[in-house]
Write a protein that holds these residues in place. Structure first.
Motif, PDB file in Angstrom:
ATOM      1  N   VAL A  57     -28.415   0.954 -46.442  1.00  0.00           N
ATOM      2  CA  VAL A  57     -27.498   0.032 -47.115  1.00  0.00           C
ATOM      3  C   VAL A  57     -28.306  -0.911 -48.006  1.00  0.00           C
ATOM      4  CG1 VAL A  57     -25.679  -1.673 -46.782  1.00  0.00           C
ATOM      5  CG2 VAL A  57     -26.018   0.140 -45.077  1.00  0.00           C
ATOM      6  N   THR A  58     -27.986  -0.914 -49.303  1.00  0.00           N
ATOM      7  CA  THR A  58     -28.725  -1.776 -50.227  1.00  0.00           C
ATOM      8  C   THR A  58     -27.900  -3.003 -50.618  1.00  0.00           C
ATOM      9  OG1 THR A  58     -27.895  -0.790 -52.283  1.00  0.00           O
ATOM     10  CG2 THR A  58     -29.771   0.305 -51.227  1.00  0.00           C
ATOM     11  N   ALA A  59     -28.623  -4.054 -51.013  1.00  0.00           N
ATOM     12  CA  ALA A  59     -27.957  -5.273 -51.487  1.00  0.00           C
ATOM     13  C   ALA A  59     -27.084  -4.967 -52.699  1.00  0.00           C
ATOM     14  CB  ALA A  59     -29.002  -6.333 -51.833  1.00  0.00           C
ATOM     15  N   GLU A  60     -27.571  -4.100 -53.574  1.00  0.00           N
ATOM     16  CA  GLU A  60     -26.817  -3.785 -54.797  1.00  0.00           C
ATOM     17  C   GLU A  60     -25.466  -3.165 -54.456  1.00  0.00           C
ATOM     18  OE1 GLU A  60     -30.007  -3.101 -54.226  1.00  0.00           O
ATOM     19  OE2 GLU A  60     -30.867  -4.548 -55.636  1.00  0.00           O
ATOM     20  N   GLU A  61     -25.461  -2.224 -53.512  1.00  0.00           N
ATOM     21  CA  GLU A  61     -24.200  -1.581 -53.129  1.00  0.00           C
ATOM     22  C   GLU A  61     -23.247  -2.574 -52.481  1.00  0.00           C
ATOM     23  OE1 GLU A  61     -25.299   2.911 -51.721  1.00  0.00           O
ATOM     24  OE2 GLU A  61     -26.292   1.265 -50.667  1.00  0.00           O
ATOM     25  N   ILE A  62     -23.793  -3.451 -51.631  1.00  0.00           N
ATOM     26  CA  ILE A  62     -22.948  -4.451 -50.960  1.00  0.00           C
ATOM     27  C   ILE A  62     -22.237  -5.314 -51.995  1.00  0.00           C
ATOM     28  CG2 ILE A  62     -23.043  -6.576 -49.594  1.00  0.00           C
ATOM     29  CD1 ILE A  62     -25.158  -5.212 -47.841  1.00  0.00           C
ATOM     30  N   VAL A  63     -23.000  -5.780 -52.980  1.00  0.00           N
ATOM     31  CA  VAL A  63     -22.432  -6.682 -53.999  1.00  0.00           C
ATOM     32  C   VAL A  63     -21.462  -5.929 -54.911  1.00  0.00           C
ATOM     33  CG1 VAL A  63     -23.010  -8.094 -56.008  1.00  0.00           C
ATOM     34  CG2 VAL A  63     -24.393  -8.259 -53.910  1.00  0.00           C
ATOM     35  N   GLU A  64     -21.802  -4.688 -55.256  1.00  0.00           N
ATOM     36  CA  GLU A  64     -20.939  -3.912 -56.151  1.00  0.00           C
ATOM     37  C   GLU A  64     -19.577  -3.665 -55.499  1.00  0.00           C
ATOM     38  OE1 GLU A  64     -21.058   0.257 -58.755  1.00  0.00           O
ATOM     39  OE2 GLU A  64     -22.441  -0.021 -57.084  1.00  0.00           O
ATOM     40  N   PHE A  65     -19.592  -3.260 -54.222  1.00  0.00           N
ATOM     41  CA  PHE A  65     -18.322  -3.029 -53.517  1.00  0.00           C
ATOM     42  C   PHE A  65     -17.525  -4.327 -53.417  1.00  0.00           C
ATOM     43  CE2 PHE A  65     -15.385  -2.671 -50.061  1.00  0.00           C
ATOM     44  CZ  PHE A  65     -14.975  -1.345 -50.040  1.00  0.00           C
ATOM     45  N   MET A 112     -19.836 -14.367 -48.693  1.00  0.00           N
ATOM     46  CA  MET A 112     -20.890 -13.789 -47.849  1.00  0.00           C
ATOM     47  C   MET A 112     -21.166 -12.320 -48.167  1.00  0.00           C
ATOM     48  SD  MET A 112     -17.801 -14.118 -46.340  1.00  0.00           S
ATOM     49  CE  MET A 112     -16.634 -13.318 -45.242  1.00  0.00           C
ATOM     50  N   HIS A 113     -20.251 -11.699 -48.945  1.00  0.00           N
ATOM     51  CA  HIS A 113     -20.461 -10.312 -49.372  1.00  0.00           C
ATOM     52  C   HIS A 113     -21.047 -10.230 -50.785  1.00  0.00           C
ATOM     53  CE1 HIS A 113     -18.212  -9.447 -45.836  1.00  0.00           C
ATOM     54  NE2 HIS A 113     -17.025  -9.625 -46.338  1.00  0.00           N
ATOM     55  N   LEU A 114     -21.169 -11.398 -51.450  1.00  0.00           N
ATOM     56  CA  LEU A 114     -21.603 -11.408 -52.857  1.00  0.00           C
ATOM     57  C   LEU A 114     -22.950 -12.062 -53.055  1.00  0.00           C
ATOM     58  CD1 LEU A 114     -18.275 -12.482 -54.604  1.00  0.00           C
ATOM     59  CD2 LEU A 114     -19.408 -10.255 -54.815  1.00  0.00           C
ATOM     60  N   SER A 137     -18.852  -5.934 -46.729  1.00  0.00           N
ATOM     61  CA  SER A 137     -17.428  -6.001 -46.368  1.00  0.00           C
ATOM     62  C   SER A 137     -17.162  -4.992 -45.261  1.00  0.00           C
ATOM     63  CB  SER A 137     -16.593  -5.637 -47.599  1.00  0.00           C
ATOM     64  OG  SER A 137     -15.243  -5.353 -47.223  1.00  0.00           O
ATOM     65  N   GLY A 138     -16.295  -5.362 -44.315  1.00  0.00           N
ATOM     66  CA  GLY A 138     -15.912  -4.407 -43.276  1.00  0.00           C
ATOM     67  C   GLY A 138     -15.331  -3.130 -43.867  1.00  0.00           C
ATOM     68  N   TRP A 139     -14.627  -3.261 -44.970  1.00  0.00           N
ATOM     69  CA  TRP A 139     -14.061  -2.070 -45.630  1.00  0.00           C
ATOM     70  C   TRP A 139     -15.152  -1.234 -46.267  1.00  0.00           C
ATOM     71  CZ3 TRP A 139      -9.682  -1.136 -43.659  1.00  0.00           C
ATOM     72  CH2 TRP A 139      -8.830  -2.181 -43.284  1.00  0.00           C
ATOM     73  N   HIS A 140     -16.224  -1.871 -46.728  1.00  0.00           N
ATOM     74  CA  HIS A 140     -17.373  -1.127 -47.242  1.00  0.00           C
ATOM     75  C   HIS A 140     -18.028  -0.344 -46.109  1.00  0.00           C
ATOM     76  CE1 HIS A 140     -21.405  -1.282 -49.659  1.00  0.00           C
ATOM     77  NE2 HIS A 140     -20.871  -0.098 -49.680  1.00  0.00           N
TER      78      HIS A 140
END
Lengths: 153, 153
Positions: A24-32, A41-43, A59-62
């Motif tokens: 899990v990467t920071a970029e993917e977390i922020v993009e989702f 907290m997700h951005l 995100s839990g949905w991510h």
């Protein structure tokens, strides 16, 4: 239809399938999050550290979506799946943080033939994902419909 | 902390909040599916028409993610939300197809104070999304933790 490896008959009670791994990467977390769940907290790393989640967290949905991709690659795309009517429960047990490596398994809890559609069986599963420290992060129960082997065209 | 409009005390049993609308495009359906749920009926119009879903249809997880964005914009970002431990149930009641316009509401089913954390209340919700024909497409139950009004710094 291409003949699939996994049909209803293969999904016997107790059978467990490894889901492989996802980094899990920071970029993917922020993009989702920017698209679907723009809570601070997700951005943002600093907002994540200031929250109860302790860091930039998915995100839990991510997390559910990453789980779905693992499921597709582990066996669902090579199965006779006819879809799922819903989800029985989801537990987000711990935060999923940037840099985490997720892995886990899906296990058959129950399997039964459909009364109304004889070509179909309904399989109930429990799925679990863990991080690289062995902490459970996701528990998810649901049922998926599968064609029986002989029903494949 | 910026003072938020929605705190625990505002979420009384029976209160219902409109979730606004989301227009679902084929491009978004395919983009989400390619990353998280690459089953043919979520990637290709023809495969969707050949499936029981009847057309290019959103991944159930995409529907949940679009719901989450509606929830964020409708009130969650302007609330004292402290997050959710999970989801009690999801029903994907009908396919979400390219061109659909989703809308719906979230309604408070129950609200109680936390025994272990006096600054927090726990609110149980039912959410429903419908398409432009008025057909229910998503039903989702969960609980979210909110700070009480006086607990805001």
């Amino acid at each position: 239809m291409t003949r699939k490896t996994w049909a209803f008959e293969d999904l016997t009670v107790g059978r467990s399938i490894d889901l492989g791994h996802k980094d899990v990467t920071a970029e993917e977390i922020v993009e989702f999050a920017a698209e679907y769940d723009p809570q601070p907290m997700h951005l943002d790393e600093e907002a994540g550290r200031a929250s109860i989640l302790g860091g930039l967290s998915a995100s839990g949905w991510h997390t559910c979506s990453m789980y779905m991709r693992l499921l597709c690659d582990a066996f669902l795309l090579d199965s006779t799946s006819q879809g799922a009517p819903g989800i029985d429960q989801i537990k987000w047990k711990r935060p999923v943080l940037a840099g985490d490596r997720l892995g886990g398994s899906i296990t058959v809890l129950a399997a039964r033939e459909s009364k109304s559609r004889p070509a179909i069986g309904i399989v109930s599963f429990r799925s679990e994902l863990f991080n690289q420290r062995g902490d459970a992060v996701l528990e998810l129960d649901n049922s998926i419909m599968f064609l029986k082997r002989e029903a494949q065209a």
